[in-house]
Design a protein around this motif. Sequence first.
Motif, PDB file in Angstrom:
ATOM      1  N   VAL A   1      58.741  18.378   4.338  1.00  0.00           N
ATOM      2  CA  VAL A   1      57.879  19.544   4.504  1.00  0.00           C
ATOM      3  C   VAL A   1      57.416  19.968   3.113  1.00  0.00           C
ATOM      4  O   VAL A   1      58.228  20.309   2.255  1.00  0.00           O
ATOM      5  CB  VAL A   1      58.604  20.695   5.216  1.00  0.00           C
ATOM      6  N   VAL A   2      56.089  19.914   2.898  1.00  0.00           N
ATOM      7  CA  VAL A   2      55.509  20.110   1.565  1.00  0.00           C
ATOM      8  C   VAL A   2      54.829  21.475   1.476  1.00  0.00           C
ATOM      9  O   VAL A   2      54.043  21.858   2.353  1.00  0.00           O
ATOM     10  CB  VAL A   2      54.481  19.000   1.238  1.00  0.00           C
ATOM     11  N   ASN A   3      55.141  22.210   0.390  1.00  0.00           N
ATOM     12  CA  ASN A   3      54.496  23.484   0.097  1.00  0.00           C
ATOM     13  C   ASN A   3      54.146  23.544  -1.383  1.00  0.00           C
ATOM     14  O   ASN A   3      54.960  23.154  -2.234  1.00  0.00           O
ATOM     15  CB  ASN A   3      55.418  24.660   0.445  1.00  0.00           C
ATOM     16  N   GLY A   4      52.945  24.034  -1.680  1.00  0.00           N
ATOM     17  CA  GLY A   4      52.544  24.155  -3.078  1.00  0.00           C
ATOM     18  C   GLY A   4      51.051  23.986  -3.250  1.00  0.00           C
ATOM     19  O   GLY A   4      50.282  24.066  -2.282  1.00  0.00           O
ATOM     20  N   GLN A   5      50.640  23.746  -4.485  1.00  0.00           N
ATOM     21  CA  GLN A   5      49.221  23.656  -4.812  1.00  0.00           C
ATOM     22  C   GLN A   5      48.982  22.595  -5.873  1.00  0.00           C
ATOM     23  O   GLN A   5      49.728  22.484  -6.847  1.00  0.00           O
ATOM     24  CB  GLN A   5      48.717  25.006  -5.341  1.00  0.00           C
ATOM     25  N   LYS A   6      47.926  21.807  -5.708  1.00  0.00           N
ATOM     26  CA  LYS A   6      47.426  20.887  -6.717  1.00  0.00           C
ATOM     27  C   LYS A   6      46.040  21.357  -7.152  1.00  0.00           C
ATOM     28  O   LYS A   6      45.325  22.017  -6.386  1.00  0.00           O
ATOM     29  CB  LYS A   6      47.349  19.457  -6.178  1.00  0.00           C
ATOM     30  N   THR A   7      45.652  21.006  -8.377  1.00  0.00           N
ATOM     31  CA  THR A   7      44.346  21.433  -8.866  1.00  0.00           C
ATOM     32  C   THR A   7      43.663  20.306  -9.625  1.00  0.00           C
ATOM     33  O   THR A   7      44.290  19.287  -9.932  1.00  0.00           O
ATOM     34  CB  THR A   7      44.475  22.687  -9.750  1.00  0.00           C
ATOM     35  N   TRP A   8      42.367  20.481  -9.904  1.00  0.00           N
ATOM     36  CA  TRP A   8      41.539  19.467 -10.572  1.00  0.00           C
ATOM     37  C   TRP A   8      41.549  18.156  -9.797  1.00  0.00           C
ATOM     38  O   TRP A   8      41.540  17.076 -10.383  1.00  0.00           O
ATOM     39  CB  TRP A   8      41.977  19.238 -12.015  1.00  0.00           C
ATOM     40  N   THR A   9      41.576  18.245  -8.470  1.00  0.00           N
ATOM     41  CA  THR A   9      41.634  17.052  -7.628  1.00  0.00           C
ATOM     42  C   THR A   9      40.221  16.482  -7.478  1.00  0.00           C
ATOM     43  O   THR A   9      39.418  16.981  -6.692  1.00  0.00           O
ATOM     44  CB  THR A   9      42.237  17.393  -6.256  1.00  0.00           C
ATOM     45  N   THR A  10      39.943  15.428  -8.225  1.00  0.00           N
ATOM     46  CA  THR A  10      38.595  14.860  -8.271  1.00  0.00           C
ATOM     47  C   THR A  10      38.212  14.227  -6.935  1.00  0.00           C
ATOM     48  O   THR A  10      38.967  13.421  -6.381  1.00  0.00           O
ATOM     49  CB  THR A  10      38.507  13.811  -9.385  1.00  0.00           C
ATOM     50  N   LEU A  11      37.030  14.626  -6.437  1.00  0.00           N
ATOM     51  CA  LEU A  11      36.456  14.107  -5.188  1.00  0.00           C
ATOM     52  C   LEU A  11      37.392  14.293  -4.001  1.00  0.00           C
ATOM     53  O   LEU A  11      37.321  13.562  -3.013  1.00  0.00           O
ATOM     54  CB  LEU A  11      36.057  12.637  -5.344  1.00  0.00           C
TER      55      LEU A  11
ATOM     56  N   GLY B   1      27.493  22.974 -13.038  1.00  0.00           N
ATOM     57  CA  GLY B   1      27.033  23.387 -11.720  1.00  0.00           C
ATOM     58  C   GLY B   1      27.551  22.544 -10.582  1.00  0.00           C
ATOM     59  O   GLY B   1      27.355  22.888  -9.415  1.00  0.00           O
ATOM     60  N   GLY B   2      28.207  21.435 -10.898  1.00  0.00           N
ATOM     61  CA  GLY B   2      28.746  20.568  -9.859  1.00  0.00           C
ATOM     62  C   GLY B   2      30.112  21.017  -9.385  1.00  0.00           C
ATOM     63  O   GLY B   2      30.739  21.909  -9.963  1.00  0.00           O
ATOM     64  N   ALA B   3      30.581  20.406  -8.306  1.00  0.00           N
ATOM     65  CA  ALA B   3      31.893  20.740  -7.736  1.00  0.00           C
ATOM     66  C   ALA B   3      32.621  19.460  -7.379  1.00  0.00           C
ATOM     67  O   ALA B   3      32.988  19.237  -6.229  1.00  0.00           O
ATOM     68  CB  ALA B   3      31.740  21.636  -6.516  1.00  0.00           C
ATOM     69  N   GLU B   4      32.848  18.611  -8.392  1.00  0.00           N
ATOM     70  CA  GLU B   4      33.503  17.335  -8.130  1.00  0.00           C
ATOM     71  C   GLU B   4      35.022  17.459  -8.096  1.00  0.00           C
ATOM     72  O   GLU B   4      35.714  16.530  -7.701  1.00  0.00           O
ATOM     73  CB  GLU B   4      33.101  16.304  -9.186  1.00  0.00           C
ATOM     74  N   VAL B   5      35.556  18.609  -8.529  1.00  0.00           N
ATOM     75  CA  VAL B   5      37.001  18.808  -8.514  1.00  0.00           C
ATOM     76  C   VAL B   5      37.363  19.946  -7.569  1.00  0.00           C
ATOM     77  O   VAL B   5      36.530  20.772  -7.223  1.00  0.00           O
ATOM     78  CB  VAL B   5      37.563  19.092  -9.929  1.00  0.00           C
TER      79      VAL B   5
ATOM     80  N   GLY C   1      47.853  22.265   7.738  1.00  0.00           N
ATOM     81  CA  GLY C   1      48.451  22.965   6.600  1.00  0.00           C
ATOM     82  C   GLY C   1      47.833  22.613   5.263  1.00  0.00           C
ATOM     83  O   GLY C   1      48.203  23.191   4.241  1.00  0.00           O
ATOM     84  N   ILE C   2      46.857  21.680   5.238  1.00  0.00           N
ATOM     85  CA  ILE C   2      46.189  21.308   3.987  1.00  0.00           C
ATOM     86  C   ILE C   2      44.819  21.973   3.930  1.00  0.00           C
ATOM     87  O   ILE C   2      44.040  21.915   4.883  1.00  0.00           O
ATOM     88  CB  ILE C   2      46.034  19.785   3.854  1.00  0.00           C
ATOM     89  N   GLU C   3      44.533  22.627   2.802  1.00  0.00           N
ATOM     90  CA  GLU C   3      43.230  23.275   2.583  1.00  0.00           C
ATOM     91  C   GLU C   3      42.662  22.814   1.248  1.00  0.00           C
ATOM     92  O   GLU C   3      43.373  22.812   0.237  1.00  0.00           O
ATOM     93  CB  GLU C   3      43.367  24.793   2.573  1.00  0.00           C
ATOM     94  N   VAL C   4      41.390  22.414   1.243  1.00  0.00           N
ATOM     95  CA  VAL C   4      40.696  21.965   0.034  1.00  0.00           C
ATOM     96  C   VAL C   4      39.674  23.022  -0.362  1.00  0.00           C
ATOM     97  O   VAL C   4      38.817  23.401   0.453  1.00  0.00           O
ATOM     98  CB  VAL C   4      39.990  20.610   0.261  1.00  0.00           C
ATOM     99  N   ARG C   5      39.749  23.496  -1.615  1.00  0.00           N
ATOM    100  CA  ARG C   5      38.826  24.515  -2.102  1.00  0.00           C
ATOM    101  C   ARG C   5      38.104  23.979  -3.337  1.00  0.00           C
ATOM    102  O   ARG C   5      38.750  23.598  -4.325  1.00  0.00           O
ATOM    103  CB  ARG C   5      39.572  25.799  -2.482  1.00  0.00           C
ATOM    104  N   PRO C   6      36.755  23.947  -3.331  1.00  0.00           N
ATOM    105  CA  PRO C   6      36.011  23.393  -4.473  1.00  0.00           C
ATOM    106  C   PRO C   6      36.091  24.290  -5.704  1.00  0.00           C
ATOM    107  O   PRO C   6      36.218  25.512  -5.601  1.00  0.00           O
ATOM    108  CB  PRO C   6      34.581  23.313  -3.942  1.00  0.00           C
ATOM    109  N   ILE C   7      36.010  23.667  -6.887  1.00  0.00           N
ATOM    110  CA  ILE C   7      35.930  24.364  -8.168  1.00  0.00           C
ATOM    111  C   ILE C   7      34.576  24.032  -8.783  1.00  0.00           C
ATOM    112  O   ILE C   7      34.282  22.867  -9.043  1.00  0.00           O
ATOM    113  CB  ILE C   7      37.057  23.922  -9.125  1.00  0.00           C
TER     114      ILE C   7
END
Length: 399
Positions: free
Chosen positions: A152-162, A207-211, A196-202
């Motif tokens: 069971v996984v809980n947490g956050q990752k960031t700068w996830t390309t594509l 002006g792009g949102a590749e991560v 339970g997985i949510e992807v949020r663009p940065i």
Amino acid sequence: MDLSYSDEELAFRDDVHGFLDAHLPSELSDKVRAGIALSKADHERWHAILNAKGWLAPNWPKAFGGAEWNAVQRHIFEDACALAYAPRIVPFGLSMLGPVLQKFGSKAQQNHWLPRILSGADWWCQGYSEPGAGSDLASLTTAAVRNGDHYVVNGQKTWTTLGQHANMIFCLVRTDKDVKQQEGISFLLIDMNTPGIEVRPIVLLDGGAEVNEVWFTDVRVPVENLVGEENKGWTYAKYLLTHERTNIAGVGFSQAGLAAVKRIAKSEMAGGRPLIENPHFAARLAQVEIDLMAMSTTNLRIISRAAAGQAPGVESSMLKVKGTIIRQEINDLARRAAGVYAMPFASEAVAGANDALPDPLQAGPVAKQYFNNRKLSIFGGSNEIQRQIIAKSMLGGGK
């Protein structure tokens, strides 16, 4: 910047150029040349073309469906693709996860996941960095707790390309909080469609949102998706990162970028003469070309060692640092050469302008590439951290 090739290697180079001439769609190369973001369908189209030829995985053994090319063949292919403005192959499945599964994965994992990487059935992204664990990756806090036949996984990752395109993510997760940081990490393969997985663009500076940010809330992952042994993920992560940092060197992209700078500098005037004849500009251009030649040779040596089954060591950190410096210097030279015409972010912004402007395909993407590639100093392990790794390895110990 050519090598002294054998007759066999020259014949291979001719085959590569012939293949690109015949099979690289102009719609894709025009987009790459113009700095226009490629769609998921664009990437998948080129992926499928290379896979049909058997050239999608140059570094994989033939036993796993790869081309099993040597270092020189890979150099020839990457150089030709960059100069032809072929799309860059998304590296996460092919260049990162693939080698890890081949070395540390179970036979069942190899049989299931590797063919799906080649076919394009799975689009992988990388779940390493976290808001508090970037260059200091070992401090990650995303937790995976064993519950029967699942984690069971809980947490956050960031700068996830594509990550917005991916259906799978390979993640470093903490499975033991009571041991040294590096000893409590595991390597999991996670289906992005799991509840339970949510992807949020940065949105980035260009002006792009590749991560993206990727959030995990009580995400259940089958135990069979653990690669290798529990709490041994740091070993696998280091192996993967050496391959990632070698790829970040981007020799082919730098060579293509250098050629573009020369084209712009030959057409732009400074003081009544072509910019390329300006002593200061010419000196900077010559220095970056010399640095690129030296890095290209070093890159070949390291790729050759990797092909022999050796994971690159501190040399991959050296390539990462030098490669990013060179690419950023080339971006800066291009920006200076295009001058005020580099200001628009999109090539459409200069379309239809008067004939005094450089070709929009040259001027349009310059600023966008300059801003976007500021990230090169940070991702894959920041250059500051890589310099510390190099110093400790070469000079010993240190604190």
